[in-house]
Motif scaffolding. Structure first.
Motif, PDB file in Angstrom:
ATOM      1  N   GLY A  52       1.175  -0.698  -0.534  1.00  0.00           N
ATOM      2  CA  GLY A  52       0.008  -0.082  -0.086  1.00  0.00           C
ATOM      3  C   GLY A  52       0.606   1.289   0.094  1.00  0.00           C
ATOM      4  O   GLY A  52       2.117   1.626   0.742  1.00  0.00           O
ATOM      5  N   GLU A  53       0.369   2.428  -0.914  1.00  0.00           N
ATOM      6  CA  GLU A  53       1.005   3.542  -0.947  1.00  0.00           C
ATOM      7  C   GLU A  53       0.136   4.231   0.135  1.00  0.00           C
ATOM      8  O   GLU A  53      -1.421   4.527  -0.863  1.00  0.00           O
ATOM      9  CB  GLU A  53       1.674   4.005  -1.705  1.00  0.00           C
ATOM     10  N   ASP A  54      -0.122   5.272   1.196  1.00  0.00           N
ATOM     11  CA  ASP A  54      -1.380   5.563   2.037  1.00  0.00           C
ATOM     12  C   ASP A  54      -0.650   6.920   2.130  1.00  0.00           C
ATOM     13  O   ASP A  54      -0.026   7.365   2.692  1.00  0.00           O
ATOM     14  CB  ASP A  54      -1.815   4.321   2.857  1.00  0.00           C
ATOM     15  N   SER A  55      -1.877   7.986   1.502  1.00  0.00           N
ATOM     16  CA  SER A  55      -1.989   9.398   1.992  1.00  0.00           C
ATOM     17  C   SER A  55      -2.034   9.847   3.401  1.00  0.00           C
ATOM     18  O   SER A  55      -1.976  10.839   3.816  1.00  0.00           O
ATOM     19  CB  SER A  55      -1.750  10.080   0.926  1.00  0.00           C
ATOM     20  N   SER A  56      -3.014   8.686   3.970  1.00  0.00           N
ATOM     21  CA  SER A  56      -3.411   8.873   5.216  1.00  0.00           C
ATOM     22  C   SER A  56      -2.919   8.153   6.328  1.00  0.00           C
ATOM     23  O   SER A  56      -2.390   8.781   7.417  1.00  0.00           O
ATOM     24  CB  SER A  56      -5.236   8.651   5.292  1.00  0.00           C
ATOM     25  N   PHE A  95      -4.902   3.976   6.862  1.00  0.00           N
ATOM     26  CA  PHE A  95      -5.870   2.526   5.188  1.00  0.00           C
ATOM     27  C   PHE A  95      -5.579   0.934   5.702  1.00  0.00           C
ATOM     28  O   PHE A  95      -4.636   1.314   6.466  1.00  0.00           O
ATOM     29  CB  PHE A  95      -5.226   2.058   3.469  1.00  0.00           C
ATOM     30  N   SER A 128      -9.870   2.795   3.070  1.00  0.00           N
ATOM     31  CA  SER A 128      -9.356   4.103   2.760  1.00  0.00           C
ATOM     32  C   SER A 128     -10.018   5.675   3.247  1.00  0.00           C
ATOM     33  O   SER A 128     -10.553   6.485   2.330  1.00  0.00           O
ATOM     34  CB  SER A 128      -8.693   3.640   1.774  1.00  0.00           C
ATOM     35  N   LEU A 150      -5.096   6.460  -1.661  1.00  0.00           N
ATOM     36  CA  LEU A 150      -4.024   5.138  -1.587  1.00  0.00           C
ATOM     37  C   LEU A 150      -4.168   4.157  -2.970  1.00  0.00           C
ATOM     38  O   LEU A 150      -4.451   4.660  -4.080  1.00  0.00           O
ATOM     39  CB  LEU A 150      -5.192   3.985  -0.782  1.00  0.00           C
ATOM     40  N   THR A 151      -3.171   3.365  -3.165  1.00  0.00           N
ATOM     41  CA  THR A 151      -2.624   2.782  -4.122  1.00  0.00           C
ATOM     42  C   THR A 151      -2.192   1.395  -3.428  1.00  0.00           C
ATOM     43  O   THR A 151      -1.793   1.243  -2.578  1.00  0.00           O
ATOM     44  CB  THR A 151      -1.689   3.395  -4.937  1.00  0.00           C
ATOM     45  N   LEU A 152      -2.647   0.314  -3.941  1.00  0.00           N
ATOM     46  CA  LEU A 152      -2.370  -0.552  -3.781  1.00  0.00           C
ATOM     47  C   LEU A 152      -2.075  -1.731  -4.717  1.00  0.00           C
ATOM     48  O   LEU A 152      -1.636  -1.641  -6.065  1.00  0.00           O
ATOM     49  CB  LEU A 152      -3.592  -1.971  -3.659  1.00  0.00           C
ATOM     50  N   GLY A 208      -0.005   7.294  -2.361  1.00  0.00           N
ATOM     51  CA  GLY A 208      -1.049   8.071  -2.558  1.00  0.00           C
ATOM     52  C   GLY A 208      -2.338   8.825  -3.031  1.00  0.00           C
ATOM     53  O   GLY A 208      -3.171   9.483  -3.164  1.00  0.00           O
TER      54      GLY A 208
END
Length: 118
Positions: free
Chosen positions: A22-26, A29, A42, A46-48, A103
């Protein structure tokens, strides 16, 4: 958001959560496996990434259900799909700039490959 997927004829119940990066801005997630679904919460971008290289001919299919029931993180948003992506600055390591991308959609403009916006 819940996601059902079938990858190369393999169902979600046969694939481990460890296959996903995961690439998560928050920073909040969460993803759990429920039967044949990945249940993804999310709060923000989010990018998975599926962490296995796909080669040859393959088909990617999935169903998405966006939950809008007044929950803390319920929100309607777009979904962007990348496959066969490469980072031109680090062509052998898609994760080299994962903390920078985090993300955030505009940070994915540096990738080349296929993309779909739903």
């Amino acid at each position: 958001m819940g996601m059902f997927y079938s990858l190369l004829g393999i169902t979600a119940s046969e694939i481990s959560l460890k296959n996903w990066i995961g690439e998560d801005s928050s920073g909040k997630f969460k993803m759990i496996k429920v039967d044949d679904c990945l249940d993804i919460v999310s709060p923000d971008g989010l990018t998975l990434w599926y962490d296995e290289c796909l080669t040859g001919n393959y088909e990617i299919s999935y169903r998405i259900k966006v939950v809008m029931e007044g929950g803390k993180y319920d929100r309607l948003s777009d979904m962007n799909c990348f496959w066969g992506a490469k980072d031109l600055k680090y062509p052998d390591n898609i994760y080299a700039r994962k903390d920078w991308r985090a993300g955030i959609f505009k940070n994915y403009n540096t990738l080349c490959g296929k993309a779909t916006r739903l």
